[in-house]
Enzyme design. Structure first.
Site, PDB file in Angstrom:
ATOM      1  N   HIS A  48     -87.806  23.943  24.116  1.00  0.00           N
ATOM      2  CA  HIS A  48     -87.077  22.718  24.397  1.00  0.00           C
ATOM      3  C   HIS A  48     -86.256  22.501  24.802  1.00  0.00           C
ATOM      4  O   HIS A  48     -85.181  21.935  25.414  1.00  0.00           O
ATOM      5  CB  HIS A  48     -87.081  21.542  23.025  1.00  0.00           C
ATOM      6  CG  HIS A  48     -88.877  20.530  22.677  1.00  0.00           C
ATOM      7  ND1 HIS A  48     -88.965  19.434  22.321  1.00  0.00           N
ATOM      8  CD2 HIS A  48     -90.162  20.763  23.679  1.00  0.00           C
ATOM      9  CE1 HIS A  48     -89.763  18.554  22.480  1.00  0.00           C
ATOM     10  NE2 HIS A  48     -90.340  20.356  23.197  1.00  0.00           N
ATOM     11  N   ARG A  75     -90.606  26.349  19.003  1.00  0.00           N
ATOM     12  CA  ARG A  75     -90.172  25.108  20.161  1.00  0.00           C
ATOM     13  C   ARG A  75     -88.697  24.527  20.733  1.00  0.00           C
ATOM     14  O   ARG A  75     -89.037  23.915  21.343  1.00  0.00           O
ATOM     15  CB  ARG A  75     -91.623  23.810  18.652  1.00  0.00           C
ATOM     16  CG  ARG A  75     -91.298  22.751  19.802  1.00  0.00           C
ATOM     17  CD  ARG A  75     -92.500  21.423  18.863  1.00  0.00           C
ATOM     18  NE  ARG A  75     -92.879  20.739  19.872  1.00  0.00           N
ATOM     19  CZ  ARG A  75     -92.101  19.511  19.980  1.00  0.00           C
ATOM     20  NH1 ARG A  75     -91.678  18.428  18.726  1.00  0.00           N
ATOM     21  NH2 ARG A  75     -92.772  18.748  21.046  1.00  0.00           N
ATOM     22  N   TRP A  97    -103.349  23.395  16.129  1.00  0.00           N
ATOM     23  CA  TRP A  97    -104.368  23.390  17.283  1.00  0.00           C
ATOM     24  C   TRP A  97    -105.728  24.627  16.756  1.00  0.00           C
ATOM     25  O   TRP A  97    -106.668  25.298  17.290  1.00  0.00           O
ATOM     26  CB  TRP A  97    -103.637  24.007  18.443  1.00  0.00           C
ATOM     27  CG  TRP A  97    -103.058  23.186  18.903  1.00  0.00           C
ATOM     28  CD1 TRP A  97    -103.445  22.182  20.379  1.00  0.00           C
ATOM     29  CD2 TRP A  97    -101.760  22.582  18.700  1.00  0.00           C
ATOM     30  NE1 TRP A  97    -102.622  21.552  20.883  1.00  0.00           N
ATOM     31  CE2 TRP A  97    -101.945  21.876  19.707  1.00  0.00           C
ATOM     32  CE3 TRP A  97    -101.318  23.032  18.173  1.00  0.00           C
ATOM     33  CZ2 TRP A  97    -100.062  20.801  19.951  1.00  0.00           C
ATOM     34  CZ3 TRP A  97     -99.635  22.564  17.944  1.00  0.00           C
ATOM     35  CH2 TRP A  97     -99.323  21.456  18.938  1.00  0.00           C
TER      36      TRP A  97
HETATM   37 ZN1  ZEM Z   1     -95.558  21.692  22.433  1.00  0.00          ZN
HETATM   38  N1  ZEM Z   1     -96.111  20.557  20.777  1.00  0.00           N
HETATM   39  N2  ZEM Z   1     -95.757  20.741  24.252  1.00  0.00           N
HETATM   40  N3  ZEM Z   1     -95.011  23.297  23.474  1.00  0.00           N
HETATM   41  N4  ZEM Z   1     -95.271  22.835  20.629  1.00  0.00           N
HETATM   42  C1  ZEM Z   1     -96.068  20.471  19.954  1.00  0.00           C
HETATM   43  C2  ZEM Z   1     -95.601  21.427  18.739  1.00  0.00           C
HETATM   44  C3  ZEM Z   1     -95.716  23.175  19.257  1.00  0.00           C
HETATM   45  C4  ZEM Z   1     -96.268  19.086  24.080  1.00  0.00           C
HETATM   46  C5  ZEM Z   1     -96.375  18.715  23.188  1.00  0.00           C
HETATM   47  O1  ZEM Z   1     -95.868  17.063  23.243  1.00  0.00           O
HETATM   48  C6  ZEM Z   1     -96.030  19.032  21.352  1.00  0.00           C
HETATM   49  C7  ZEM Z   1     -95.100  23.291  24.913  1.00  0.00           C
HETATM   50  C8  ZEM Z   1     -95.629  22.314  25.560  1.00  0.00           C
HETATM   51  C9  ZEM Z   1     -96.471  21.396  25.365  1.00  0.00           C
HETATM   52  C10 ZEM Z   1     -95.572  24.490  20.613  1.00  0.00           C
HETATM   53  C11 ZEM Z   1     -94.827  24.620  22.089  1.00  0.00           C
HETATM   54  C12 ZEM Z   1     -94.617  24.828  23.240  1.00  0.00           C
HETATM   55  C13 ZEM Z   1     -95.913  18.697  19.496  1.00  0.00           C
HETATM   56  C14 ZEM Z   1     -96.028  18.303  18.233  1.00  0.00           C
HETATM   57  C15 ZEM Z   1     -96.352  18.219  20.434  1.00  0.00           C
HETATM   58  C16 ZEM Z   1     -96.630  16.639  20.299  1.00  0.00           C
HETATM   59  C17 ZEM Z   1     -94.444  18.091  17.358  1.00  0.00           C
HETATM   60  C18 ZEM Z   1     -94.401  17.968  16.193  1.00  0.00           C
HETATM   61  O2  ZEM Z   1     -95.002  16.646  16.087  1.00  0.00           O
HETATM   62  O3  ZEM Z   1     -93.732  18.086  15.281  1.00  0.00           O
HETATM   63  C19 ZEM Z   1     -96.744  19.013  25.100  1.00  0.00           C
HETATM   64  C20 ZEM Z   1     -97.438  17.523  25.955  1.00  0.00           C
HETATM   65  C21 ZEM Z   1     -96.718  20.458  26.109  1.00  0.00           C
HETATM   66  C22 ZEM Z   1     -96.782  20.166  27.484  1.00  0.00           C
HETATM   67  C23 ZEM Z   1     -97.936  21.665  28.084  1.00  0.00           C
HETATM   68  C24 ZEM Z   1     -95.080  24.939  25.297  1.00  0.00           C
HETATM   69  C25 ZEM Z   1     -94.626  25.187  26.877  1.00  0.00           C
HETATM   70  C26 ZEM Z   1     -94.214  25.293  23.838  1.00  0.00           C
HETATM   71  C27 ZEM Z   1     -93.915  27.048  24.364  1.00  0.00           C
HETATM   72  C28 ZEM Z   1     -94.237  27.626  25.063  1.00  0.00           C
HETATM   73  C29 ZEM Z   1     -94.946  24.989  19.709  1.00  0.00           C
HETATM   74  C30 ZEM Z   1     -94.795  26.526  18.776  1.00  0.00           C
HETATM   75  C31 ZEM Z   1     -95.053  23.449  18.330  1.00  0.00           C
HETATM   76  C32 ZEM Z   1     -95.615  23.617  17.210  1.00  0.00           C
HETATM   77  C33 ZEM Z   1     -93.940  23.629  16.551  1.00  0.00           C
HETATM   78  C34 ZEM Z   1     -94.276  23.204  15.021  1.00  0.00           C
HETATM   79  O4  ZEM Z   1     -93.166  23.149  14.489  1.00  0.00           O
HETATM   80  O5  ZEM Z   1     -94.855  23.645  14.676  1.00  0.00           O
END
Ligand code: ZEM
Length: 281
Positions: free
Chosen positions: A38, A34, A178
């Site tokens: 970001h 993440r 998920w």
């Molecule tokens: Zn995420 N993501 N993401 N994401 N994401 C979260 C967690 C993780 C969206 C999103 O709002 C959120 C992509 C795309 C999008 C990862 C990777 C990628 C979380 C939870 C949210 C709310 C955060 C938390 O509470 O810690 C949305 C709206 C997306 C639009 C499509 C893409 C592209 C990613 C990588 C290629 C990963 C690995 C996590 C888990 C993070 C963790 O701390 O476990």
């Protein structure tokens, strides 16, 4: 002074610090992915601002964006790696950490190139609000990822990273993973989208979805379910064909972490001009 960095050693050091027994599911891998995402996902193709160059999250302007809540954990875990390799940039470290984490958790090998530099102040840090909001749907995804230069299908492929990690109530407000094994990179996320029925979770938190049979633990965001409306066939294809997903993901993640990288800034231009060439016969 040598500018050389031993990236194989950096990879090993990143892999070693993924192991975090007291943290989440025992691995910092998901939060590294993440962080990489970001760092790059602020890119705007029209203004050529944002992207994975610069490591702007070190500054409050970007690091303090509510969308980046929790990513300080990833940055702190990686600090010893940075300290050990003095010529390594933060921007290279954070993107490489995402790549190494995906590989170490069983995902595909992803092409990664060095050469990002770190901003020395916050003047080039992109404005807040460029990252996606999980409570919105396909129009929002198209606006945000379109600004980075991604198609609908690429959005679907990139979202497969939600095979990893979890939502944290104290970071995004959403809660839960998920998939059942959130530290193993797989196509399980697409199987959950294809095979399960998702209903709004009954709770006082922000809108997210749950499946009755799975209990309230596993979740989907509005943006996850929007993928089915964007191209259901591709979601189903990835559910049935892990190799196809891995191949596509490797390509699109490599593209993501290249956004905003201009190696000319770092002196990586092909042949340096020799000053004494001028006027030579
Ligand atoms: Zn995420 N993501 N993401 N994401 N994401 C979260 C967690 C993780 C969206 C999103 O709002 C959120 C992509 C795309 C999008 C990862 C990777 C990628 C979380 C939870 C949210 C709310 C955060 C938390 O509470 O810690 C949305 C709206 C997306 C639009 C499509 C893409 C592209 C990613 C990588 C290629 C990963 C690995 C996590 C888990 C993070 C963790 O701390 O476990």
């Amino acid at each position: 002074m040598s500018k050389e960095v031993d990236y194989d050693a950096v990879r090993k050091d990143i892999a070693a610090c993924m192991e975090q027994p007291g943290y989440d599911d025992g691995s910092a891998g998901p939060v590294f992915v993440r962080l990489a995402w970001h760092s790059a996902g602020t890119y705007c193709k029209d203004t050529k601002t944002g992207g994975s160059n610069g490591a702007g999250m070190r500054y409050e302007k970007e690091g303090g964006d509510p969308a980046n809540a929790g990513l300080q954990h990833a940055r702190v875990f990686l600090e010893p790696v940075k300290a050990k390799h003095e010529n390594l940039s933060y921007a290279d470290l954070w993107t490489l950490a995402g790549v190494v984490a995906i590989e170490e958790m069983g995902g595909p090998k992803i092409e990664w190139k060095a050469g990002r530099t770190d901003f020395t102040d916050d003047s080039k840090v992109p404005p807040r609000g460029r990252l996606p909001d999980g409570a919105q749907a396909e129009d929002h995804l198209r606006a945000v990822f379109g600004r980075m230069g991604f198609t609908d299908d690429e959005i679907i492929t990139l979202s497969g990273a939600h095979n990893l990690g979890r939502c944290h109530a104290d970071r995004s407000g959403f809660e839960g993973p998920w998939v059942m094994r959130p530290t193993v990179f797989s196509n399980q996320y697409y199987k959950m989208l294809k095979n399960m029925e998702w209903k709004p979770k009954e709770w006082s938190g922000p809108k997210q979805y749950a499946n009755d049979d799975l209990g309230q633990e596993l979740m989907m965001l509005e943006t996850d379910l929007a993928l089915l409306k964007m191209n259901k066939d591709l979601v189903h294809k990835y559910a049935d064909d892990k190799d196809a997903f891995f191949d596509d993901f490797a390509k699109v993640f490599a593209k993501l972490i290249e956004l905003g990288v201009d190696r000319k800034d770092a002196g990586y231009e092909a042949a340096p001009k020799k000053s004494n060439d001028a006027g030579a016969p």
